[in-house]
Design a protein around this motif. Sequence first.
Motif, short mmCIF file in Angstrom:
data_model
loop_
_atom_site.label_atom_id
_atom_site.label_comp_id
_atom_site.label_asym_id
_atom_site.label_seq_id
_atom_site.Cartn_x
_atom_site.Cartn_y
_atom_site.Cartn_z
N ALA A 99 -4.63 -3.12 5.17
CA ALA A 99 -5.42 -4.31 5.49
C ALA A 99 -6.57 -3.96 6.42
O ALA A 99 -7.69 -4.46 6.27
CB ALA A 99 -4.54 -5.38 6.11
N LEU A 100 -6.31 -3.10 7.39
CA LEU A 100 -7.36 -2.70 8.33
C LEU A 100 -8.44 -1.89 7.64
O LEU A 100 -9.63 -2.11 7.84
CB LEU A 100 -6.75 -1.89 9.48
N ASN A 101 -8.03 -0.94 6.80
CA ASN A 101 -9.01 -0.12 6.09
C ASN A 101 -9.81 -0.94 5.09
O ASN A 101 -10.99 -0.69 4.87
CB ASN A 101 -8.30 1.03 5.36
N ASP A 102 -9.17 -1.91 4.48
CA ASP A 102 -9.80 -2.71 3.44
C ASP A 102 -10.79 -3.71 4.00
O ASP A 102 -11.72 -4.12 3.33
CB ASP A 102 -8.72 -3.46 2.65
N THR A 103 -10.60 -4.09 5.27
CA THR A 103 -11.45 -5.15 5.83
C THR A 103 -12.41 -4.64 6.89
O THR A 103 -13.14 -5.42 7.47
CB THR A 103 -10.58 -6.26 6.47
N GLN A 104 -12.45 -3.34 7.12
CA GLN A 104 -13.38 -2.78 8.10
C GLN A 104 -14.63 -2.27 7.42
O GLN A 104 -14.60 -1.78 6.30
CB GLN A 104 -12.73 -1.61 8.85
N THR A 105 -15.74 -2.36 8.10
CA THR A 105 -16.94 -1.69 7.65
C THR A 105 -16.87 -0.26 8.13
O THR A 105 -16.16 0.06 9.06
CB THR A 105 -18.19 -2.38 8.25
N PRO A 106 -17.63 0.68 7.51
CA PRO A 106 -17.51 2.10 7.85
C PRO A 106 -17.73 2.42 9.31
O PRO A 106 -17.19 3.40 9.82
CB PRO A 106 -18.60 2.74 6.98
N ASP A 107 -18.53 1.62 10.03
CA ASP A 107 -18.82 1.98 11.42
C ASP A 107 -17.87 1.31 12.40
O ASP A 107 -18.04 1.41 13.60
CB ASP A 107 -20.26 1.61 11.78
N GLN A 108 -16.84 0.61 11.89
CA GLN A 108 -15.89 -0.02 12.79
C GLN A 108 -14.75 0.92 13.08
O GLN A 108 -14.38 1.76 12.26
CB GLN A 108 -15.33 -1.31 12.18
#
Length: 200
Positions: A99-108
């Motif tokens: 869920a974290l990887n799927d909803t983060q933008t690359p720079d987060q």
Amino acid sequence: MVAKRMTQSPKSNAVLVHALGSGVRSLSNGLADVPPLLTRVLQEEAWREFTTPRGELIRHEKFLDFVLAPPTAGLGADIELVRRIVANDPVACELLEHALNDTQTPDQNTSVAAGDSHEEQQLSKAHQAALKRLHRDAPEIYKKVVAGELSTNAAMVEAGFRAKTFSVPATRPEACARSLKKNLSETHLRELIKLLTDTY
């Protein structure tokens, strides 16, 4: 394992979301309930749309926003706290990271805030590495960290994974001596005195 989007009503989602929030905020009573609740919230994606106890409709696009949002619009928690709580549940851990990887933008980054210095990022990585080692090699002490009874550093020292350190004032010999007496064993004090005597 990938979470499957379920079409539940906001009111149905609210039951899961508020139960999860209560568990996270009341660790002493709800710790055992959090991993299965988080699993359901993630599998059903209840965090995306739910109502508050006052009837307000809440929507989140990113799971991280849901975690950080204050109660009752979210969990009002730190993501590392959530990770520690579910660390012993492989299913919840996998769903959480997805869920974290799927909803983060690359720079987060979930554990290092944007704009943090290189030193702060390194400290955060060291903190995470320490938690992983405690969880793997000293689970009983790790539980004390999760419960808030020990800091990560104190836990590492207690587990024997890190040497105890302390600071002494460099320009005040008497204060330095007091600090050494307080923190060193008699054996180590005698060894230190011998080393200093031999040197000078």
